[in-house]
Structures are given as C-alpha cells and as structure tokens.
Design a protein around this motif. Sequence first.
Motif, PDB file in Angstrom:
ATOM      1  N   UNK A 201      49.101  21.963  38.994  1.00  0.00           N
ATOM      2  CA  UNK A 201      49.713  23.288  38.893  1.00  0.00           C
ATOM      3  C   UNK A 201      50.851  23.335  37.873  1.00  0.00           C
ATOM      4  N   UNK A 202      51.310  22.157  37.409  1.00  0.00           N
ATOM      5  CA  UNK A 202      52.438  22.104  36.480  1.00  0.00           C
ATOM      6  C   UNK A 202      52.110  22.852  35.184  1.00  0.00           C
ATOM      7  N   UNK A 203      52.965  23.800  34.818  1.00  0.00           N
ATOM      8  CA  UNK A 203      52.801  24.540  33.579  1.00  0.00           C
ATOM      9  C   UNK A 203      51.703  25.581  33.588  1.00  0.00           C
ATOM     10  N   UNK A 204      51.217  25.948  34.779  1.00  0.00           N
ATOM     11  CA  UNK A 204      50.090  26.892  34.862  1.00  0.00           C
ATOM     12  C   UNK A 204      50.515  28.350  34.766  1.00  0.00           C
ATOM     13  N   UNK A 205      51.823  28.638  34.920  1.00  0.00           N
ATOM     14  CA  UNK A 205      52.292  30.021  34.931  1.00  0.00           C
ATOM     15  C   UNK A 205      53.163  30.333  33.717  1.00  0.00           C
ATOM     16  N   UNK A 206      53.116  31.605  33.326  1.00  0.00           N
ATOM     17  CA  UNK A 206      53.897  32.077  32.184  1.00  0.00           C
ATOM     18  C   UNK A 206      54.539  33.419  32.515  1.00  0.00           C
ATOM     19  N   UNK A 207      55.789  33.584  32.108  1.00  0.00           N
ATOM     20  CA  UNK A 207      56.463  34.877  32.259  1.00  0.00           C
ATOM     21  C   UNK A 207      55.997  35.816  31.148  1.00  0.00           C
ATOM     22  N   UNK A 208      55.505  36.962  31.528  1.00  0.00           N
ATOM     23  CA  UNK A 208      55.066  37.941  30.534  1.00  0.00           C
ATOM     24  C   UNK A 208      56.085  39.060  30.371  1.00  0.00           C
ATOM     25  N   UNK A 209      56.713  39.475  31.473  1.00  0.00           N
ATOM     26  CA  UNK A 209      57.708  40.561  31.418  1.00  0.00           C
ATOM     27  C   UNK A 209      58.962  40.154  32.191  1.00  0.00           C
ATOM     28  N   UNK A 210      59.775  39.251  31.630  1.00  0.00           N
ATOM     29  CA  UNK A 210      60.984  38.831  32.333  1.00  0.00           C
ATOM     30  C   UNK A 210      61.962  39.969  32.572  1.00  0.00           C
ATOM     31  N   UNK A 211      61.902  41.007  31.722  1.00  0.00           N
ATOM     32  CA  UNK A 211      62.821  42.137  31.867  1.00  0.00           C
ATOM     33  C   UNK A 211      62.630  42.870  33.194  1.00  0.00           C
ATOM     34  N   UNK A 212      61.411  42.829  33.731  1.00  0.00           N
ATOM     35  CA  UNK A 212      61.133  43.503  35.004  1.00  0.00           C
ATOM     36  C   UNK A 212      61.810  42.781  36.163  1.00  0.00           C
TER      37      UNK A 212
END
Length: 234
Positions: free
Chosen positions: A180-191
């Motif tokens: 699971x390491x590195x499987x996620x990415x922030x697309x809209x951190x502003x939200x």
Amino acid sequence: MPSLINNLVKNILHIVYHHTCASCGEKGDIICKACKDSFLFIDYNNICPLCGRHVGKRILCGECMLTKRYFSEGYFGFVYENRLKEAIHTFKFKGRPEVGRYLVSLIKHIVSPLADKIDLIVPMPITEKRLKERGFNQSYIISEEISKIINKPVIDAALIKSRETKDQYSLSREDRKKNIKGAFTLKRPDIIKDKNILLVDDLYTTGFTANEASYIINKAKPTSIIFFALARTP
C-alpha cells in the motif's frame, strides 16, 4: 463488448440476488433476522480508541503506543466475523450496494455522534480498474449513507488511488505494508486544508491502508482526521 457483457451479468446477478439475504442466501430481506441478530457491534468501552482493537477497556493498545498513527480517532461498526463477513463480501463483490447502505443504517447510533466532529467525508479511493470491475466504490456507498445521517458532504475528488495494489487480505502483514506504500495521491489539497476529515473504508485489518491514506491527507494540513470502517477484524 466485454464491458457490455460484464454489465449484463451484473444486472442478472442483481435481479437474482436482490431478494435474498446477503449473508445466508435465504429468500426474503436484504439481511434476514437470524443473520442480523448474529452481528456483533464494536464495544467502545473495551477497545483502543485509535485502531479499535479489543483490549478490555478504553485505552491505547500496545501497537498504537509504538506506531505513529496519522488519524486521531478510529470509529468502527461491526466485528468482522461469521455472517457479517458474508454480508460485506456480497456487498463488495456481488454488485449489491443496497447491502452496504443497509449495514450503515444498523449502526446509526455509532455514526450520529460524528456530526459534531467533522466537516467533510472522504471515501477511501479505488483505481479506475477496480471501479469498472465492481461497478461502484464500496467506500463511497458507505460515505453516502453516513452523509445522510450526519448531513456532511462527501468529497471524492481530493484523494485518488494512483496505482493498482494487490488485495490486502491475500498478503502477509509485512507485504501488506509494502503493497500500500505510495498508492495514494492528493489531487485537491485545497479542499482538505483546515477541515476536519472523516476518512471512510469498508474494513480495517492491520491499519496499513488507513494509515497510508491518512499520511497523504495530512500533507494538505487538515485540522484533524478521524478514521471510520464499517467493520474491524477481531
């Protein structure tokens, strides 16, 4: 053409299974009374307030004392065993989102207090490949039902799953962490910034998925992250 065939099969299965118990397969309700009565709710007086592990009283378990958690609290609906396992399996893999919605309705007493603690609901994301295979994201279905109970918005555009991973349940503990390491990415951190986030998943086992997703969300500087899972392994 393959996608059309897959959708046709899913529709046929939905018709066949719609009026059977998701746990035992008997004709009747979404979940029959016997199966529903067998479900075990998480006992909040006797669990670790972070990971939900049963420890006999409400104190941090040894693992959570030694492990950095990137969420501040954990909420869980059911103990993942016996007939509840079958219900969640039917929900996820047999195209029956109504089962997930029904299960959330059974834990309204656990979900309702979250209304005063959070601003946004973020479902655990799945890849486009999994979405096409299943027809829906099970965590989004759960999030929608929680939203109806606590009147908070569901935001699924902020966090994405950027690469495919193996099913966690098929791996050893150490391999799950690597998987699971590195499987996620922030697309809209502003939200997410300056908001109280409820991160929602269907199942909590080792906690690696919850922690990795929370770690990434924390990069957007939310006020807090609370984790919620429909069920937790014993």
